[in-house]
Scaffold this motif. Structure first.
Motif, short mmCIF file in Angstrom:
data_model
loop_
_atom_site.label_atom_id
_atom_site.label_comp_id
_atom_site.label_asym_id
_atom_site.label_seq_id
_atom_site.Cartn_x
_atom_site.Cartn_y
_atom_site.Cartn_z
N UNK A 115 -56.91 61.00 -20.97
CA UNK A 115 -58.33 61.22 -21.27
C UNK A 115 -58.98 59.94 -21.77
N UNK A 116 -58.28 59.20 -22.63
CA UNK A 116 -58.85 57.96 -23.15
C UNK A 116 -58.98 56.92 -22.04
N UNK A 117 -57.95 56.82 -21.19
CA UNK A 117 -58.00 55.87 -20.08
C UNK A 117 -59.14 56.21 -19.13
N UNK A 140 -68.03 63.65 -17.03
CA UNK A 140 -67.62 64.18 -18.33
C UNK A 140 -66.11 64.31 -18.33
N UNK A 141 -65.48 64.07 -19.46
CA UNK A 141 -64.03 64.14 -19.59
C UNK A 141 -63.67 65.29 -20.51
N UNK A 142 -62.82 66.20 -20.00
CA UNK A 142 -62.42 67.38 -20.76
C UNK A 142 -60.90 67.48 -20.78
N UNK A 143 -60.39 68.42 -21.58
CA UNK A 143 -58.95 68.59 -21.73
C UNK A 143 -58.37 69.59 -20.73
N UNK A 144 -58.64 70.87 -20.93
CA UNK A 144 -57.95 71.92 -20.18
C UNK A 144 -58.91 72.65 -19.26
N UNK A 152 -63.81 65.56 -15.24
CA UNK A 152 -62.40 65.24 -15.18
C UNK A 152 -61.62 65.94 -16.28
N UNK A 153 -60.50 66.54 -15.92
CA UNK A 153 -59.67 67.26 -16.88
C UNK A 153 -58.28 66.64 -16.93
N UNK A 192 -64.80 68.70 -9.55
CA UNK A 192 -63.80 68.74 -10.63
C UNK A 192 -62.60 67.91 -10.22
N UNK A 193 -62.14 67.05 -11.11
CA UNK A 193 -60.89 66.32 -10.92
C UNK A 193 -59.92 66.84 -11.97
#
Length: 257
Positions: free
Chosen positions: A124-126, A140-144, A116-117, A92-93
């Motif tokens: 998140x877009x970058x 995978x890119x997540x928010x919280x 990645x959070x 997890x990042x």
């Protein structure tokens, strides 16, 4: 942080990104970075993530010289190499920013699931742009990320890499997240928003984890030969991480019986 962590982190992240972008423009760092990229390209030249390529959009918006030359948080390089040589099944990042660590680790560890959070929309877009360009399909890119998510989703033998603006005082709690006993953690410490957080975390994990520490300091431009093409008066500024002083990072590793 405890009452409304998502809203608090969104506000802190958005404020931080706005401040950094404005500062990089006003100090000339962005212009210097764009000139550096025009000469050297958008590929990371040194450090454990050498070969990673940055998108054009990020290069137009942010100073990348410290990333590209390998100076950025170079104190962590030995730990990065140690992590990459391990067999973590999940990484997890938390607090991806532009995706430097999420994608960097994913390239080194293609069999590891990386999540990645970041609560900031730009970040998140970058990160997603960096994922797409480097074809790191294990990201995978997540928010919280919160304690409930960790307890529900994290598997034993995971690595958690955290830079979350003081939320570490809430997130890394063994009572809320007993799975943390079976994980290793690299945690950047933010004493300003979370006073006493280092001692708090050391106390929580003293029975379950060994603790190592490094301190981020200002870097000597002479150590990074690629900076020779940067105007001499700008070299120290373009690799400055803008911390306002030393900052500690701890590496918590599970104790062996």
């Amino acid at each position: 942080m405890r009452v409304a962590p998502k809203l608090t982190l969104e506000l802190l992240s958005a404020r931080s990104q706005k401040f950094i972008i404005e500062r990089e423009r006003s100090t000339g760092r962005l212009a210097a970075s764009q000139k550096f990229v025009a000469e050297h390209g958008r590929t990371v030249l040194a450090g454990p993530f050498a070969g990673m390529v940055y998108p054009e959009a990020t290069a137009q918006e942010r100073n990348l010289i410290h990333r590209l030359t390998g100076s950025y948080e170079s104190e962590l390089h030995p730990w990065i190499e140690e992590i990459a040589a391990s067999d973590y099944g999940m990484l997890l990042d938390i607090g991806t920013a532009d995706g430097f660590y999420a994608v960097g680790f994913a390239r080194l560890m293609p069999d590891t699931r990386v999540i990645g959070f970041d609560t900031d929309r730009w970040a998140r877009q970058a990160t997603q742009n960096l994922v797409d360009l480097n074809e790191t399909h294990n990201v995978d890119v997540e928010s919280m990320c919160d304690p409930a998510w960790i307890n529900r989703n994290v598997t034993p033998n995971s690595l958690i890499f955290s830079d979350c603006e003081g939320y570490e005082a809430v997130l890394f709690d063994l009572d809320l997240c007993p799975i943390l006993r079976e994980c290793d953690m690299v945690i950047e410490l933010h004493e300003r928003p979370a006073p006493g957080v280092e001692q708090l975390l050391r106390g929580r994990f003293k029975d379950t984890h060994d603790c190592r520490l490094v301190t981020y300091m200002d870097h000597d431009p002479a150590l990074f030969p690629q900076l020779a093409s940067v105007e001499e008066s700008m070299r120290e500024l373009v690799i400055s991480e803008g911390r306002g002083g030393p900052q500690n990072v701890i590496f918590l590793t599970r104790k062996t019986v």
